[in-house]
Motif scaffolding. Sequence first.
Motif, PDB file in Angstrom:
ATOM      1  N   VAL A  53       9.283  49.638   8.163  1.00 49.52           N
ATOM      2  CA  VAL A  53      10.314  49.721   7.126  1.00 49.52           C
ATOM      3  C   VAL A  53      11.625  49.176   7.695  1.00 49.52           C
ATOM      4  N   GLY A  54      11.893  47.909   7.401  1.00 47.67           N
ATOM      5  CA  GLY A  54      13.142  47.298   7.808  1.00 47.67           C
ATOM      6  C   GLY A  54      13.041  46.438   9.061  1.00 47.67           C
ATOM      7  N   VAL A  55      13.991  45.535   9.177  1.00 46.62           N
ATOM      8  CA  VAL A  55      14.004  44.598  10.305  1.00 46.62           C
ATOM      9  C   VAL A  55      14.232  45.316  11.630  1.00 46.62           C
ATOM     10  N   THR A  56      15.042  46.370  11.636  1.00 49.33           N
ATOM     11  CA  THR A  56      15.279  47.087  12.900  1.00 49.33           C
ATOM     12  C   THR A  56      13.981  47.682  13.433  1.00 49.33           C
ATOM     13  N   VAL A  57      13.153  48.206  12.542  1.00 47.93           N
ATOM     14  CA  VAL A  57      11.865  48.767  12.962  1.00 47.93           C
ATOM     15  C   VAL A  57      10.932  47.658  13.433  1.00 47.93           C
ATOM     16  N   MET A  58      10.888  46.553  12.700  1.00 46.27           N
ATOM     17  CA  MET A  58      10.052  45.418  13.093  1.00 46.27           C
ATOM     18  C   MET A  58      10.402  44.977  14.509  1.00 46.27           C
ATOM     19  N   ARG A  59      11.678  44.848  14.763  1.00 48.20           N
ATOM     20  CA  ARG A  59      12.168  44.385  16.060  1.00 48.20           C
ATOM     21  C   ARG A  59      11.814  45.377  17.168  1.00 48.20           C
ATOM     22  N   ALA A  60      12.014  46.660  16.893  1.00 49.20           N
ATOM     23  CA  ALA A  60      11.743  47.682  17.906  1.00 49.20           C
ATOM     24  C   ALA A  60      10.260  47.771  18.245  1.00 49.20           C
ATOM     25  N   LEU A  61       9.412  47.720  17.222  1.00 44.70           N
ATOM     26  CA  LEU A  61       7.977  47.826  17.459  1.00 44.70           C
ATOM     27  C   LEU A  61       7.450  46.667  18.295  1.00 44.70           C
ATOM     28  N   GLU A  62       8.112  45.530  18.213  1.00 43.77           N
ATOM     29  CA  GLU A  62       7.656  44.343  18.940  1.00 43.77           C
ATOM     30  C   GLU A  62       8.310  44.197  20.320  1.00 43.77           C
ATOM     31  N   THR A  63       9.231  45.100  20.659  1.00 42.92           N
ATOM     32  CA  THR A  63       9.990  44.931  21.905  1.00 42.92           C
ATOM     33  C   THR A  63       9.136  45.167  23.145  1.00 42.92           C
ATOM     34  N   TYR A  64       8.379  46.255  23.158  1.00 39.73           N
ATOM     35  CA  TYR A  64       7.527  46.553  24.313  1.00 39.73           C
ATOM     36  C   TYR A  64       6.117  46.869  23.833  1.00 39.73           C
ATOM     37  N   VAL A  65       5.251  45.878  23.888  1.00 42.14           N
ATOM     38  CA  VAL A  65       3.878  45.997  23.400  1.00 42.14           C
ATOM     39  C   VAL A  65       2.924  45.687  24.547  1.00 42.14           C
ATOM     40  N   THR A  66       1.864  46.475  24.661  1.00 41.43           N
ATOM     41  CA  THR A  66       0.888  46.234  25.725  1.00 41.43           C
ATOM     42  C   THR A  66      -0.006  45.056  25.368  1.00 41.43           C
ATOM     43  N   ILE A  79       5.311  44.924   5.912  1.00 42.89           N
ATOM     44  CA  ILE A  79       6.725  45.238   6.145  1.00 42.89           C
ATOM     45  C   ILE A  79       7.434  45.441   4.812  1.00 42.89           C
ATOM     46  N   VAL A  80       8.506  46.227   4.859  1.00 42.59           N
ATOM     47  CA  VAL A  80       9.407  46.390   3.721  1.00 42.59           C
ATOM     48  C   VAL A  80      10.773  45.898   4.172  1.00 42.59           C
ATOM     49  N   SER A  81      11.427  45.120   3.340  1.00 46.03           N
ATOM     50  CA  SER A  81      12.755  44.624   3.692  1.00 46.03           C
ATOM     51  C   SER A  81      13.547  44.373   2.421  1.00 46.03           C
ATOM     52  N   ASN A  82      14.873  44.475   2.520  1.00 41.33           N
ATOM     53  CA  ASN A  82      15.710  44.063   1.406  1.00 41.33           C
ATOM     54  C   ASN A  82      15.835  42.545   1.408  1.00 41.33           C
ATOM     55  N   PHE A  83      16.523  41.996   0.410  1.00 45.94           N
ATOM     56  CA  PHE A  83      16.754  40.562   0.359  1.00 45.94           C
ATOM     57  C   PHE A  83      18.030  40.241   1.134  1.00 45.94           C
ATOM     58  N   HIS A  84      17.910  39.316   2.073  1.00 42.85           N
ATOM     59  CA  HIS A  84      18.978  39.056   3.028  1.00 42.85           C
ATOM     60  C   HIS A  84      19.754  37.787   2.697  1.00 42.85           C
ATOM     61  N   THR A  85      20.883  37.631   3.373  1.00 40.90           N
ATOM     62  CA  THR A  85      21.764  36.494   3.141  1.00 40.90           C
ATOM     63  C   THR A  85      21.228  35.225   3.799  1.00 40.90           C
ATOM     64  N   PRO A  86      21.693  34.068   3.342  1.00 42.47           N
ATOM     65  CA  PRO A  86      21.244  32.801   3.939  1.00 42.47           C
ATOM     66  C   PRO A  86      21.567  32.733   5.433  1.00 42.47           C
ATOM     67  N   GLU A  87      20.677  32.110   6.185  1.00 42.13           N
ATOM     68  CA  GLU A  87      20.861  31.848   7.619  1.00 42.13           C
ATOM     69  C   GLU A  87      21.035  33.121   8.451  1.00 42.13           C
ATOM     70  N   SER A  88      20.605  34.266   7.934  1.00 42.76           N
ATOM     71  CA  SER A  88      20.735  35.519   8.675  1.00 42.76           C
ATOM     72  C   SER A  88      19.518  35.735   9.577  1.00 42.76           C
ATOM     73  N   THR A  89      19.745  36.428  10.681  1.00 38.81           N
ATOM     74  CA  THR A  89      18.640  36.706  11.599  1.00 38.81           C
ATOM     75  C   THR A  89      17.611  37.625  10.958  1.00 38.81           C
ATOM     76  N   MET A  90      18.045  38.423   9.983  1.00 40.27           N
ATOM     77  CA  MET A  90      17.100  39.319   9.306  1.00 40.27           C
ATOM     78  C   MET A  90      16.126  38.512   8.437  1.00 40.27           C
ATOM     79  N   LEU A  91      16.639  37.506   7.750  1.00 38.77           N
ATOM     80  CA  LEU A  91      15.772  36.616   6.973  1.00 38.77           C
ATOM     81  C   LEU A  91      14.776  35.916   7.893  1.00 38.77           C
ATOM     82  N   MET A  92      15.218  35.515   9.062  1.00 42.27           N
ATOM     83  CA  MET A  92      14.333  34.830  10.013  1.00 42.27           C
ATOM     84  C   MET A  92      13.194  35.731  10.469  1.00 42.27           C
ATOM     85  N   ALA A  93      13.509  37.002  10.750  1.00 42.84           N
ATOM     86  CA  ALA A  93      12.475  37.952  11.186  1.00 42.84           C
ATOM     87  C   ALA A  93      11.449  38.181  10.089  1.00 42.84           C
ATOM     88  N   VAL A  94      11.912  38.263   8.842  1.00 42.33           N
ATOM     89  CA  VAL A  94      11.011  38.451   7.706  1.00 42.33           C
ATOM     90  C   VAL A  94      10.130  37.215   7.518  1.00 42.33           C
TER      91      VAL A  94
END
Length: 349
Positions: free
Chosen positions: A260-273, A301-316
């Motif tokens: 749920v959200g880009v912050t969660v997506m990023r965190a889950l992918e930070t340290y993976v075995t 994933i769940v995400s809101n709609f993000h602004t152009p050229e944002s890092t959140m849009l890129m992650a989605v």
Amino acid sequence: MKLSQFQFILPKDRVAKEPTRWRDEARMLVLNRKTGEIEHKIFKDIIDYFGKGDTFVLNDTKVFPARLYGKKEKTGADIMVFLLRELNREQRLWDVIVDPARKIRIGNKLYFGENGSLVAEVIDNTTSRGRTLRFLFDGPYEEFKETLFQMGETPVPHWVKDSVTPEDAINYQTIFAAHEGAVQAPAAGLHFSRELFNRMILKDIDKTFITVHMGTGHFKKVDVEDLSKHRMDSEQMIITPESADIINKAKKAGHKICAVGVTVMRALETYVTTNKEVKPYDGWTSKFIFPPYEYAIPDAIVSNFHTPESTMLMAVAAFGGFKNVMHAYEVALEEGYRFGPYGDAMLII
């Protein structure tokens, strides 16, 4: 991928200034990343896409009133101070952004509140994100913190709305916020209501919480065309052993993990075995995700709609596929979806 590939025209009136009356009744665009098929739903319909044992991972960070308005000594010039994080509790040191920053020097005193009742001194201006302030307060820490937060306002971004209302203190906070430290709300989590959580329980859909203290880095303008050269600001994150165990067991059993959200997506992918398991972690992440990227943990994933050229849009886009997601954004604009933290949601399955 290049920065310009994530450009599109977002009219100002498409950025939501207020949330929907009921959290779980925002609109939701559903994108199937394998087929590219798009459906139009209401957010509370999200449980129709999940079943017994599937697990939602949510961010339980708590937004604090990070934006203060004050005066500069001698000149009386208006200044805005945006609190980023506390550096030292005993010395009342805070990492901040000051605006306008051009004329703020080490040794300057800044005054806040009626009659300048709270004073801060600039002691460093060499940090990468702004300044270090020492608040001059002689009382107990709890009294200082209460005074500081009473003077601050909810940090809804100015590109969302010009002035903040008392309602924003509730609206710009998830119902499950628990650990103070964020200066931006984990927007996708704002759609969850107690009623929706109860319906999830009835369907045996599980949930677990991690903590990612969202900073301002996601909203910073990317100023390089070559995305591999962009550097993300670090964010503090905590994945407890208990949460990691819940996620790993669900995934091992073949159940879906919904981030749920880009912050969660990023965190889950930070340290993976190497076995694609989440590792417990208490530290910082500066991971920047953009296409092409293969996610190891989330199945949806769940995400809101993000602004152009944002890092959140890129992650989605890295999750849903660049062409799929950019087409979905075209459809969202055509269909009147609302953008930003108070806007509508997109579910990618």
